[in-house]
Design a protein around this motif. Sequence first.
Motif, short mmCIF file in Angstrom:
data_model
loop_
_atom_site.label_atom_id
_atom_site.label_comp_id
_atom_site.label_asym_id
_atom_site.label_seq_id
_atom_site.Cartn_x
_atom_site.Cartn_y
_atom_site.Cartn_z
N TRP A 201 -5.49 -0.83 -2.74
CA TRP A 201 -4.03 -0.88 -2.58
C TRP A 201 -3.62 -1.73 -1.38
O TRP A 201 -2.48 -2.12 -1.27
N GLU A 202 -4.58 -1.99 -0.49
CA GLU A 202 -4.29 -2.82 0.69
C GLU A 202 -4.45 -4.31 0.38
O GLU A 202 -3.64 -5.13 0.80
N VAL A 203 -5.51 -4.64 -0.32
CA VAL A 203 -5.80 -6.06 -0.62
C VAL A 203 -6.06 -6.23 -2.12
O VAL A 203 -7.12 -6.71 -2.54
N PRO A 204 -5.08 -5.84 -2.97
CA PRO A 204 -5.34 -5.83 -4.42
C PRO A 204 -5.79 -7.18 -4.96
O PRO A 204 -6.70 -7.24 -5.78
N GLN A 205 -5.19 -8.26 -4.50
CA GLN A 205 -5.52 -9.56 -5.07
C GLN A 205 -6.96 -9.97 -4.79
O GLN A 205 -7.67 -10.47 -5.66
N SER B 40 0.83 -1.20 0.00
CA SER B 40 0.00 0.00 0.00
C SER B 40 0.87 1.26 0.00
O SER B 40 0.54 2.25 -0.65
N TYR B 41 2.01 1.22 0.69
CA TYR B 41 2.88 2.40 0.70
C TYR B 41 3.59 2.61 -0.62
O TYR B 41 3.88 3.75 -1.00
N ASN B 42 3.87 1.53 -1.34
CA ASN B 42 4.45 1.69 -2.68
C ASN B 42 3.48 2.41 -3.60
O ASN B 42 3.86 3.28 -4.39
N TYR B 43 2.19 2.05 -3.53
CA TYR B 43 1.18 2.75 -4.34
C TYR B 43 1.08 4.22 -3.94
O TYR B 43 0.99 5.10 -4.79
#
Length: 283
Positions: free
Chosen positions: A259-263, A175-178
């Motif tokens: 962004w936290e749980v993309p999959q 999430s921080y990369n996004y």
Amino acid sequence: MSDRHNHTTATPLNVYIQGQGFPILGLHGHPGTGRSLSVFTNHLSKRYQTFTPDLRGYGKSRYNGNFEMNDHLTDLEALLDRFKIEKCLVLGWSLGGILAMELALRLPKRVTGLILVGTAAKPRGSHPPITWQDNLYTGVAGLLNYIKPGWQWNIETFSKRSLFRYLIQQHTSTSYNYIASVAVPAYLQTSGAATRALYSAIESGYNRVPDLPQIQCPSLVLAGEQDRHITVDSSLETAQHLQNSQWQCYPNTAHLFPWEVPQLVLNDIDHWLEEHQQVIGSQ
């Protein structure tokens, strides 16, 4: 709303196009750009053609002067005409979801389905008052994260005490990369006019709930359980008033849950698309 003769006033939008196949129009939130939807488009463009514009006043779609929320719809209709998109599925996150619903009300024959992410037809927030310390920590956390995305020390020391604690629940490096690659540049490119257009709509008591039954196309409504910007209750209310909707809520996530749980989110979208072939032009 008046229709086609408005096109003369449309702003040509900067747009990112990926993939081939049935068109999916992706609409970002505030602050945001077309790039903010990469978590969706990088996946969906393997099978569909994704169009993600920078809305007027955002990203590279520069615009001088004030405008209203309705102007976004004029721009988007002109965009569909420019690319000769007769029918499309619309995915909208936050403000983008509000515009997606507006587009479905305005162009019912062209919008085949809606994927509504962290949004509501009558948006309500539960954001606590923001202190100077919140703003300070957010600035420091955002800057350090931009330099060194996903740095655990920064997450523990600043981020969890900053406004990021209301935007995300899972303080993961993903999430921080996004946030570093997409959210910070988008924030810096959002114009004051875009901010004013949004806030004046909210202050005027924006509420489309009574009109939702007019939307006949299938809808997938996704929400983060701890969302403070647009509460889960207001998203659920929207899902309940749409004729043909499926609801999904993700525990231990907030407004930036894709962004936290993309999959998880992408799997749910894939599954819904398989069950609703009509929204992508197949029976």
